[in-house]
Design an enzyme around this catalytic site. Structure first.
Site, PDB file in Angstrom:
ATOM      1  N   HIS A  45      38.786  44.434  41.858  1.00  0.00           N
ATOM      2  CA  HIS A  45      38.402  45.616  41.068  1.00  0.00           C
ATOM      3  C   HIS A  45      37.612  45.246  39.826  1.00  0.00           C
ATOM      4  O   HIS A  45      37.440  46.070  38.929  1.00  0.00           O
ATOM      5  CB  HIS A  45      39.645  46.428  40.682  1.00  0.00           C
ATOM      6  CG  HIS A  45      40.753  45.604  40.103  1.00  0.00           C
ATOM      7  ND1 HIS A  45      42.068  45.787  40.444  1.00  0.00           N
ATOM      8  CD2 HIS A  45      40.732  44.571  39.219  1.00  0.00           C
ATOM      9  CE1 HIS A  45      42.813  44.918  39.796  1.00  0.00           C
ATOM     10  NE2 HIS A  45      42.022  44.179  39.034  1.00  0.00           N
ATOM     11  N   TYR A 130      36.857  29.970  33.986  1.00  0.00           N
ATOM     12  CA  TYR A 130      35.883  29.406  34.921  1.00  0.00           C
ATOM     13  C   TYR A 130      34.731  28.685  34.222  1.00  0.00           C
ATOM     14  O   TYR A 130      33.816  28.208  34.885  1.00  0.00           O
ATOM     15  CB  TYR A 130      35.308  30.519  35.806  1.00  0.00           C
ATOM     16  CG  TYR A 130      36.321  31.128  36.740  1.00  0.00           C
ATOM     17  CD1 TYR A 130      36.532  30.587  38.010  1.00  0.00           C
ATOM     18  CD2 TYR A 130      37.081  32.220  36.349  1.00  0.00           C
ATOM     19  CE1 TYR A 130      37.471  31.138  38.851  1.00  0.00           C
ATOM     20  CE2 TYR A 130      38.017  32.775  37.198  1.00  0.00           C
ATOM     21  CZ  TYR A 130      38.210  32.232  38.459  1.00  0.00           C
ATOM     22  OH  TYR A 130      39.153  32.771  39.292  1.00  0.00           O
TER      23      TYR A 130
END
Length: 338
Positions: A45, A130
């Site tokens: 989402h 990340y």
């Protein structure tokens, strides 16, 4: 576990579609495509939440903001934003910087937008996991981390939230079953893709969403075979991914670093190769920013020992999963429409 589910599906429901919401999304769906032998699509989402935030930054209704978002899961980029035909992409940084609360809520994401020129789908904390630039020095973390929200990047924030949700679920689910408290009322629908995909496949009502699928030339500067997250259309004929072309160079470079890690991790998971796990962790951008090679090797050995009951393939007890062909009748029907 996903490959065991796929094995059951091959026997009992070979034409079924596996909707995967589990992380790590890109690796999970990549492994299922290789060794599952079933149709699979990954759902997240992040795009919906990012779209909502962009509308908030501009002070416009979300349904009036058109967007094209592409990349890989958790590193998906809003490469085009428009309102009634006007390109808003060049004005996005100004909109975020001038918003009364977003700069405090999303400092890492806004800094990436400032450097790259494109906004990422992920929460402030999730995106920072990340990248090698924001969590490498403890002294600098307060500048980039929003400690007012669990998802803002506080260390272990995600874990603690999941544990809290788990406790809440154990307490409330039996009460929902008994009718003591209300469950989800009939007719109420979340923004999650799953029910809309099922509706589109069964009724033909077209639905557009960003899904995680195999790259087959849709993002031309990311490797084919990798799991990408791009706009797709669904109707009773199946899922039709859209052609994107090249991502902006900085966005593609960030994605490719993670794709290399994902590829090694998938291969390691399917073969039980401990050394490849270590190489995957070694090449993770954030790990590389803070750990030496010796630390990585020691950390992975400790991890595999602690998780041995659930990861038997790395201790000589597991299966070597073979590559399986894609199921007959491909799920995807490709289109070049943007």
């Amino acid at each position: 576990m996903l490959l065991d589910i796929a094995k059951d599906m091959r026997e009992l429901a070979p034409n079924a579609l596996l909707l995967n919401y589990s992380n790590p999304m890109a690796m999970n769906t990549w492994a299922v495509r290789r060794a599952g032998g079933v149709r699979v699509v990954g759902l997240c989402h992040g795009v919906q939440h990012g779209h909502e935030q962009i509308a908030e930054a501009f002070g416009l209704p979300q349904d009036e903001i058109d967007q094209i978002c592409a990349g890989i899961n958790h590193q998906t980029w809003f490469v085009n934003i428009s309102h009634k035909g006007k390109d808003l992409t060049p004005h996005l940084l100004e909109a975020f910087e001038n918003h009364p609360t977003l700069p405090q809520r999303e400092p890492c994401r806004i800094d990436v937008l400032r450097r790259f020129g494109y906004y990422s789908t992920e929460s402030n904390g999730h995106l920072s996991e990340y990248l090698p630039w924001y969590r490498k020095k403890s002294a600098d973390m307060s500048k980039w981390i929003n400690d007012k929200e669990w998802i803002g990047g506080v260390t272990a924030g995600y874990l603690e939230h999941c544990l809290t949700r788990f406790v809440d679920y154990k307490e409330t689910y039996p009460k929902m079953l008994s009718g003591e408290i209300a469950s989800i009322p009939l007719g109420q629908r979340s923004e999650e893709h799953g029910s809309y995909i099922i509706e589109a496949l069964e009724t033909g009502k077209t639905y557009r969403g960003n899904f995680n699928i195999e790259n087959r030339g849709m993002i031309t500067n990311l490797p084919d075979g990798a799991t990408i997250e791009i706009p797709c259309y669904v109707d009773r004929n199946g899922i039709a991914p859209t052609y994107i072309g090249d991502l902006p160079m900085a966005c593609a470079a960030t994605c490719r670093a993670s794709i290399s890690v994902q590829e090694m991790a998938v291969e390691a998971a399917l073969t039980g190769n401990r050394e490849l796990v270590k190489l995957a962790v070694l090449h993770d951008p954030l790990t590389a920013a803070v750990c030496s090679t010796e630390q990585v090797w020691r950390m992975v050995d400790e991890m595999l020992e602690a998780l041995a009951p659930w990861l038997p393939q790395f201790n000589g007890e597991g299966r070597n999963w073979p590559d399986l062909p894609q199921p007959a009748g491909d799920l995807y029907h490709f289109t070049r429409a943007k």
